[in-house]
Design an enzyme around this catalytic site. Structure first.
Site, short mmCIF file in Angstrom:
data_model
loop_
_atom_site.label_atom_id
_atom_site.label_comp_id
_atom_site.label_asym_id
_atom_site.label_seq_id
_atom_site.Cartn_x
_atom_site.Cartn_y
_atom_site.Cartn_z
N GLU A 139 6.51 4.64 -11.62
CA GLU A 139 7.41 4.17 -10.56
C GLU A 139 6.76 2.93 -9.96
OE1 GLU A 139 8.54 2.97 -7.36
OE2 GLU A 139 7.97 4.85 -6.39
N GLU B 173 8.08 -8.91 -5.47
CA GLU B 173 7.89 -7.93 -4.40
C GLU B 173 6.77 -8.37 -3.47
OE1 GLU B 173 7.93 -3.13 -4.23
OE2 GLU B 173 6.38 -3.99 -5.51
N LYS C 251 -5.90 11.12 -8.29
CA LYS C 251 -6.69 9.97 -7.89
C LYS C 251 -5.91 9.23 -6.80
CE LYS C 251 -8.50 5.74 -7.86
NZ LYS C 251 -7.99 4.74 -6.88
N CYS D 289 8.62 0.96 -1.28
CA CYS D 289 9.04 0.43 -2.58
C CYS D 289 10.55 0.33 -2.69
CB CYS D 289 8.49 1.30 -3.70
SG CYS D 289 9.02 3.03 -3.64
#
Length: 486
Positions: A255, A383, A180, A288
């Site tokens: 993750e 973040e 996906k 990331c």
């Protein structure tokens, strides 16, 4: 809705790929290019029905694929890699148009890495073994059994590379896959389905379903026939996936990004440290692993900042298809709004913008460095996922480590120092899945990859990937237990 769209001269099918066939949906969603905001096409918008169909196809294909020899699985994965290499230019153009990352990076590094993902795990499969060992004369033999249908949910910042980082080991392990892709960058996943089919991957072994996670995600992650789920994305989404998977005790690999530090000590090569720092603007800050928090020893902070500002001023921001561009657009107007909201709240709270601190237009955010930020402030703790960096100072090694570890994340850390003993001392104390010393973003597929704390659950890479995608089995055999049939 047309079944195909043309992007940069490349034809891309807009439908799902389920059970070896293209499947349309009643609804669609617009895929928008971050370069200029243009609509590239209307993609099939999957929901529970498509999710169920894809898992059913993966389940039906699983027994035969799991029984396929290691050598044959490896051969097909190498054939997929061959297909990727033949289409590097096409994949690069489509990926850049779809997600806004630099075309030169796709051509020279990212898309070739896609082929390498398949080749690496194909080769690792053929040498995957654990030496037999004895327990009181009994032989122990470790083996890796395919686990079953696997749902892989991938992000938009490096769509094809990060998708194949999951797809390749899952297929090598003997699992079937439902992929996906992120709705903001679905196009190269569709092309991957074509390449895999051309390489001879049997129908149903790889399925690709498109759509919004809120509409299709739960049907995938809560399905009782799914035996593995791997996800790269945000912490809130990961929590929803974990809740959804809990009912079936489906193993997860997560993750989840980070808020990684770059520690610069006074004994570091400052030119190197500045190069590492400016590199954090890569992919418009949508990485990331990026070291978005600069922690610089007080005695060199002023000089470091001066050199950083000079180096950052040489970066060119613009159309990612231009060879001279260093920083492209952010993925979506919503992401740009999120980035700017972070920055404006930080400025209102007393932060100072050394550079940037504002949008350039509806697609681009100016590279930003903020100082005068408190350790407990939102801009330091959360973040941003954009070209926004912060700078704080420290006076002792102990303070540097404390500041570095003082977030809820633990994905990576980067360290600049000229003292080998300090490097060893500090890295042992840092909470991170990966630590780079005087370098950045050097990654080998045989190394473990993942995060600590809220940066993730589990490790993938090399044998760690097979440990996740397989049911690892130990067979213990007694000595002299055989009847003589001779």
């Amino acid at each position: 809705m047309p079944d195909n769209i043309v992007v940069g001269g490349v034809s891309v099918d807009t439908r799902h790929w389920i059970g070896g066939e293209r499947v349309a949906s009643d609804d669609t969603f617009a895929d928008v290019s971050p370069i200029d905001g243009s609509v590239l096409g209307e993609m099939a918008r999957g929901g529970p029905a498509e999710a169920v169909a894809a898992v059913a196809a993966a389940k039906a294909a699983f027994p035969a694929w799991a029984a396929t020899s290691r050598a044959e699985r490896a051969r097909i994965l190498h054939a997929i890699a061959d297909g990727v290499e033949k289409r590097i230019e096409e994949l690069s153009i489509v990926e850049t148009t779809d997600n806004g990352a630099l075309l030169r990076s796709h051509r020279r590094g990212v898309i070739p890495r896609v082929a390498h993902n398949f080749r690496f795990f194909a080769d690792w499969l053929l040498k995957l073994e654990h030496e037999d060992f004895e327990t009181r004369g009994h032989r122990n033999h470790v083996s890796w059994d395919p686990a079953g249908p696997s749902v892989l949910i991938t992000p938009w910042n490096a769509p094809l590379m990060l998708a194949t980082w999951k797809v390749a080991p899952a297929l090598a392990a003997g699992n079937t896959v439902v992929l996906k892709p992120a709705e903001w960058s679905p196009l190269t996943a569709s092309l991957l389905a074509d390449i895999a089919a051309e390489a001879g991957l049997p129908a149903g072994v790889l399925n690709v379903v498109q759509g919004y996670g809120s509409e299709i995600g739960d049907a995938l992650t809560s399905h009782p026939d799914v035996r593995r789920i791997s996800f790269t994305g945000s912490v809130p989404t990961a929590k929803r996936i974990a809740e959804s998977a809990a009912g079936n005790l489906t193993p997860l690999s997560l993750e989840l990004g980070g808020k990684s530090p770059l520690l610069v000590f006074a004994d570091a090569d400052l030119d190197l440290a500045v190069d590492l720092a400016v590199e954090q603007y890569d992919n418009a800050g949508q990485v990331c692993l990026a070291a978005t928090r600069f922690l610089v020893e007080e005695s060199v902070a002023e000089e470091f900042t001066r050199r950083f500002v000079e180096k950052a001023a040489t970066l060119t921001q613009g159309d990612p298809r231009d060879e001279t561009t260093d920083i492209g657009p952010n993925i979506h107007p919503r992401q740009l709004e999120k980035i700017d909201a972070f920055v404006q709240r930080a400025l209102a709270a007393g932060a100072r913008a050394v550079i940037g601190g504002h949008r350039k237009d509806t697609q681009y955010y100016a590279p930003t460095l903020l100082t005068d930020v408190a350790q407990d402030s939102e801009i330091v703790q959360e973040e941003v996922f954009g070209p926004v960096l912060t700078l704080q100072t420290f006076s002792t090694e102990e303070e540097a480590v404390r500041l570095a570890n003082d977030t809820r994340f633990g994905l990576a850390a980067t360290l600049a120092t000229g003292d080998a003993e300090r490097a060893e001392r500090v890295t042992e104390q840092l909470v991170a899945g990966t630590v780079w010393v005087n370098c950045f973003f050097v990654r080998d597929l045989q190394a473990p990859f993942g995060g600590s704390r809220h940066s993730g659950v589990g490790r993938e890479g090399g044998t760690w990937s097979f440990d996740f995608y397989c049911d690892v089995k130990n067979t213990v055999t007694a000595p002299n237990g055989w009847k003589n049939h001779g």
